[in-house]
Design a protein around this motif. Structure first.
Motif, mmCIF file in Angstrom:
data_model
loop_
_atom_site.group_PDB
_atom_site.id
_atom_site.type_symbol
_atom_site.label_atom_id
_atom_site.label_comp_id
_atom_site.label_asym_id
_atom_site.label_seq_id
_atom_site.Cartn_x
_atom_site.Cartn_y
_atom_site.Cartn_z
ATOM 1 N N ILE B 121 0.847 -1.192 0.000
ATOM 2 C CA ILE B 121 0.000 0.000 0.000
ATOM 3 C C ILE B 121 0.886 1.248 0.000
ATOM 4 C CG2 ILE B 121 -1.975 -1.074 1.166
ATOM 5 C CD1 ILE B 121 -0.975 0.082 3.780
ATOM 6 N N ASP B 122 0.253 2.371 -0.300
ATOM 7 C CA ASP B 122 0.965 3.649 -0.285
ATOM 8 C C ASP B 122 1.494 3.950 1.108
ATOM 9 O OD1 ASP B 122 1.169 4.754 -2.811
ATOM 10 O OD2 ASP B 122 -0.924 5.415 -2.814
ATOM 11 N N GLY B 183 -6.949 -9.815 9.747
ATOM 12 C CA GLY B 183 -8.309 -9.324 9.638
ATOM 13 C C GLY B 183 -8.642 -8.243 10.656
ATOM 14 N N GLU B 184 -9.516 -7.328 10.250
ATOM 15 C CA GLU B 184 -9.987 -6.283 11.157
ATOM 16 C C GLU B 184 -11.503 -6.385 11.237
ATOM 17 O OE1 GLU B 184 -8.374 -2.685 9.570
ATOM 18 O OE2 GLU B 184 -6.335 -3.207 10.236
ATOM 19 N N PRO B 185 -12.083 -6.061 12.403
ATOM 20 C CA PRO B 185 -13.532 -6.158 12.539
ATOM 21 C C PRO B 185 -14.211 -5.304 11.476
ATOM 22 C CG PRO B 185 -12.490 -5.724 14.659
ATOM 23 C CD PRO B 185 -11.423 -5.572 13.624
ATOM 24 N N GLY B 189 -18.311 -9.113 9.870
ATOM 25 C CA GLY B 189 -17.341 -10.149 10.239
ATOM 26 C C GLY B 189 -15.957 -9.559 10.363
ATOM 27 N N TYR B 190 -14.998 -10.234 9.765
ATOM 28 C CA TYR B 190 -13.610 -9.781 9.799
ATOM 29 C C TYR B 190 -13.121 -9.646 8.378
ATOM 30 C CZ TYR B 190 -13.984 -10.803 14.666
ATOM 31 O OH TYR B 190 -14.390 -10.794 15.971
ATOM 32 N N SER B 191 -12.476 -8.535 8.128
ATOM 33 C CA SER B 191 -12.130 -8.219 6.757
ATOM 34 C C SER B 191 -10.623 -8.025 6.619
ATOM 35 C CB SER B 191 -12.878 -6.943 6.372
ATOM 36 O OG SER B 191 -12.160 -6.213 5.422
ATOM 37 N N LEU B 192 -10.102 -8.465 5.493
ATOM 38 C CA LEU B 192 -8.701 -8.207 5.173
ATOM 39 C C LEU B 192 -8.569 -6.696 4.949
ATOM 40 C CD1 LEU B 192 -6.334 -10.179 4.777
ATOM 41 C CD2 LEU B 192 -6.697 -9.999 2.327
ATOM 42 N N PRO B 193 -7.607 -6.032 5.574
ATOM 43 C CA PRO B 193 -7.562 -4.572 5.455
ATOM 44 C C PRO B 193 -7.021 -4.092 4.111
ATOM 45 C CG PRO B 193 -5.801 -5.358 6.885
ATOM 46 C CD PRO B 193 -6.620 -6.554 6.510
ATOM 47 N N TRP B 194 -6.486 -5.011 3.275
ATOM 48 C CA TRP B 194 -5.907 -4.608 2.003
ATOM 49 C C TRP B 194 -6.535 -5.424 0.878
ATOM 50 C CZ3 TRP B 194 -2.100 -6.954 5.480
ATOM 51 C CH2 TRP B 194 -1.625 -6.050 6.444
ATOM 52 N N THR B 195 -6.556 -4.849 -0.302
ATOM 53 C CA THR B 195 -7.072 -5.622 -1.424
ATOM 54 C C THR B 195 -6.001 -6.609 -1.885
ATOM 55 O OG1 THR B 195 -6.296 -3.922 -2.942
ATOM 56 C CG2 THR B 195 -8.596 -3.797 -2.267
ATOM 57 N N LEU B 196 -6.491 -7.646 -2.529
ATOM 58 C CA LEU B 196 -5.607 -8.666 -3.086
ATOM 59 C C LEU B 196 -6.288 -9.078 -4.388
ATOM 60 C CD1 LEU B 196 -3.017 -10.054 -2.020
ATOM 61 C CD2 LEU B 196 -4.449 -11.818 -1.021
ATOM 62 N N THR B 197 -5.573 -9.035 -5.483
ATOM 63 C CA THR B 197 -6.218 -9.365 -6.757
ATOM 64 C C THR B 197 -6.406 -10.880 -6.867
ATOM 65 O OG1 THR B 197 -4.173 -9.691 -8.001
ATOM 66 C CG2 THR B 197 -4.980 -7.431 -7.831
ATOM 67 N N HIS B 198 -7.333 -11.256 -7.723
ATOM 68 C CA HIS B 198 -7.554 -12.692 -7.933
ATOM 69 C C HIS B 198 -6.317 -13.346 -8.542
ATOM 70 C CE1 HIS B 198 -12.233 -12.367 -7.731
ATOM 71 N NE2 HIS B 198 -11.618 -11.950 -6.662
ATOM 72 N N ASP B 230 -15.886 -2.015 -0.772
ATOM 73 C CA ASP B 230 -14.572 -1.561 -1.216
ATOM 74 C C ASP B 230 -13.709 -2.720 -1.706
ATOM 75 O OD1 ASP B 230 -14.772 -2.542 1.282
ATOM 76 O OD2 ASP B 230 -13.866 -0.829 2.289
ATOM 77 N N ASN B 231 -14.380 -3.855 -2.012
ATOM 78 C CA ASN B 231 -13.673 -4.983 -2.619
ATOM 79 C C ASN B 231 -12.731 -5.709 -1.660
ATOM 80 O OD1 ASN B 231 -13.872 -6.434 -4.869
ATOM 81 N ND2 ASN B 231 -12.415 -5.258 -6.093
ATOM 82 N N LEU B 232 -12.972 -5.539 -0.369
ATOM 83 C CA LEU B 232 -12.150 -6.225 0.615
ATOM 84 C C LEU B 232 -12.797 -7.567 0.948
ATOM 85 C CD1 LEU B 232 -11.294 -3.262 3.000
ATOM 86 C CD2 LEU B 232 -9.829 -4.313 1.263
ATOM 87 N N ILE B 233 -11.974 -8.598 1.072
ATOM 88 C CA ILE B 233 -12.499 -9.930 1.353
ATOM 89 C C ILE B 233 -12.783 -10.052 2.841
ATOM 90 C CG2 ILE B 233 -12.045 -12.406 1.192
ATOM 91 C CD1 ILE B 233 -9.965 -11.569 -1.021
ATOM 92 N N CYS B 234 -13.926 -10.657 3.152
ATOM 93 C CA CYS B 234 -14.433 -10.664 4.516
ATOM 94 C C CYS B 234 -14.871 -12.082 4.881
ATOM 95 C CB CYS B 234 -15.617 -9.697 4.537
ATOM 96 S SG CYS B 234 -16.275 -9.352 6.150
ATOM 97 N N LEU B 235 -14.594 -12.470 6.119
ATOM 98 C CA LEU B 235 -15.036 -13.764 6.637
ATOM 99 C C LEU B 235 -16.224 -13.478 7.560
ATOM 100 C CD1 LEU B 235 -13.307 -16.265 5.870
ATOM 101 C CD2 LEU B 235 -12.335 -16.180 8.152
ATOM 102 N N PRO B 236 -17.397 -14.114 7.338
ATOM 103 C CA PRO B 236 -18.549 -13.826 8.196
ATOM 104 C C PRO B 236 -18.216 -14.120 9.650
ATOM 105 C CG PRO B 236 -19.128 -15.388 6.448
ATOM 106 C CD PRO B 236 -17.665 -15.177 6.373
ATOM 107 N N ALA B 237 -18.760 -13.310 10.556
ATOM 108 C CA ALA B 237 -18.400 -13.422 11.971
ATOM 109 C C ALA B 237 -18.706 -14.826 12.503
ATOM 110 C CB ALA B 237 -19.153 -12.378 12.785
ATOM 111 N N ASP B 238 -19.867 -15.396 12.147
ATOM 112 C CA ASP B 238 -20.210 -16.693 12.743
ATOM 113 C C ASP B 238 -19.294 -17.806 12.258
ATOM 114 O OD1 ASP B 238 -21.248 -16.478 10.259
ATOM 115 O OD2 ASP B 238 -23.076 -17.585 10.670
ATOM 116 N N THR B 239 -18.875 -17.733 10.991
ATOM 117 C CA THR B 239 -17.914 -18.728 10.509
ATOM 118 C C THR B 239 -16.618 -18.626 11.284
ATOM 119 O OG1 THR B 239 -18.763 -18.459 8.280
ATOM 120 C CG2 THR B 239 -16.657 -19.583 8.496
#
Lengths: 243, 243
Positions: B121-122, B183-185, B189-198, B230-239
């Motif tokens: 990131i910048d 991950g950040e809340p 759920g919890y989300s990756l704070p940075w984007t990652l391309t496929h 914002d295209n950030l990947i997120c894991l649902p909280a219950d999972t």
């Protein structure tokens, strides 16, 4: 280990010993062995016997070789299928590498994955200790931590090859790294000193036993690997040296 | 980081701090920053800029995030096709993980594979030093070595998921491990704070951009992951919490 020309470049290492075995003063090692025997902290295992290693402790391979294995408990099954589907799921064991004599290892218990260790060959002896036991040997603690640092670097190289798309490239990269680290001079090149089944290789590179058998045949045909009489995987000397 | 219940079990850690950031005394860190500034050993990079890291030096991420990448120079092309075939070969870059603020990293130059680092990131700032510079801060040296020990443990878990045969399982395991660590809340759920391309994800799990896009769709349909605006990947909280 391979000669310097195909091993880690000298400038990749700082003055500290990353390969702990040759650099370890025999006196320290002997003192630790004595201590382990005195405190009943040493045990010998037979081939494929599980080492009852627990998280939080530090283990040292005294003799033989340990096989690390990871078990994934994550599966992309539909999450609403509930616990039964997950319980019935086949747990996949992945081969994570060897720990050779003189090397430390530890077990991390992380919920979606668990690590296990097995004696890879007969007469494998393992010493264990608490981290605070190392308070008596600060220099040895640093050697242990440097050994983990070295293992981490090897795993980064391992991950580099597992990112390759073609299974045959992953297979060759995986075998190259293993033989580079553990290989011993053989008639026609450098040979892994221990056998590894095709199922175990498959479990490391995300493939199956059947595919590994087929691709190993291809690699042999292309002269990129050899198999010795005793079924040990071998890298031809010129391939190894060309790098 | 995720709450304790989904993070490393407390008993997997010994009394020493494996996660260096929260445990690091601010004073040491501040003194090292001052020293780095004084000695012009600090530089800020913009997104995707290559960090000219060299083997043998130690790097610390002061701010932002670094992306480690491995390049494989091993290919199972017929060895008699010679150097030209190898030179023309597409070099595959594999994503090897992030190094977050407060974490150390180093580069290993190993002939069949090379490692590179980029600012993910910048405004990513990196400090560098020689290992012998740490002679002044023995306590900090131990923290650095413990941090490498922790990174090694994470890579073993990463290798566990890459051994899974089905690409979708490797994908979910990989995302789970990344979000568990960084991950950040988030809202759901919890989300990756940075984007990652496929393409970057594919390069880590031995797959392609196209396959990753398709399988991410499947995981979303099954409710196993979410994608935020914002295209950030997120894991649902219950999972995340169920584990």
């Amino acid at each position: 280990m391979l000669p310097q020309s195909v091993s880690l470049e000298p400038n990749t290492l700082n003055s500290e010993a990353l390969r702990p075995e040759p650099a370890r003063p025999f006196l320290t090692w002997q003192r630790i062995l004595d201590w382990a025997n005195e405190h009943y902290r040493c045990r010998t295992f037979s081939k494929d016997e599980k080492i009852p290693a627990r998280p939080g402790l530090l283990y040292l391979v005294q003799r033989g070789a340990v096989r690390m294995v990871g078990v994934a408990q994550v599966s992309a099954t539909h999450r609403n299928q509930g616990a039964r589907a997950i319980a019935n799921m086949n747990q996949e064991e992945a081969f994570l590498g060897f720990i050779g004599a003189g090397q430390p290892f530890e077990i991390v218990a992380q919920s979606p994955f668990t690590l296990h260790s097995y004696a890879h060959i007969d007469q494998t002896s393992v010493i264990w200790m608490y981290w605070h036991d190392l308070d008596n040997w600060p220099h040895f603690r640093r050697e242990v931590l440097d050994a983990f640092r070295y293992q981490h670097q090897r795993k980064l190289l391992w991950l580099s090859t597992l990112g390759q798309r073609r299974t045959i490239d992953r297979l060759l990269g995986f075998l190259t790294l293993l033989i580079e680290e553990y290989g011993e001079p053989a008639e026609q090149g450098y040979s892994l000193p221990w056998t590894l089944t095709h199922a175990q290789i498959g479990s490391a590179i995300g493939s199956t036993r059947v595919t590994v058998t087929r691709l190993m045949g291809k690699l042999r045909q292309r002269g990129l690997i050899l198999t010795q009489d005793d079924n040990l995987i071998c890298l031809p000397a010129d391939t190894a040296l060309r790098r």
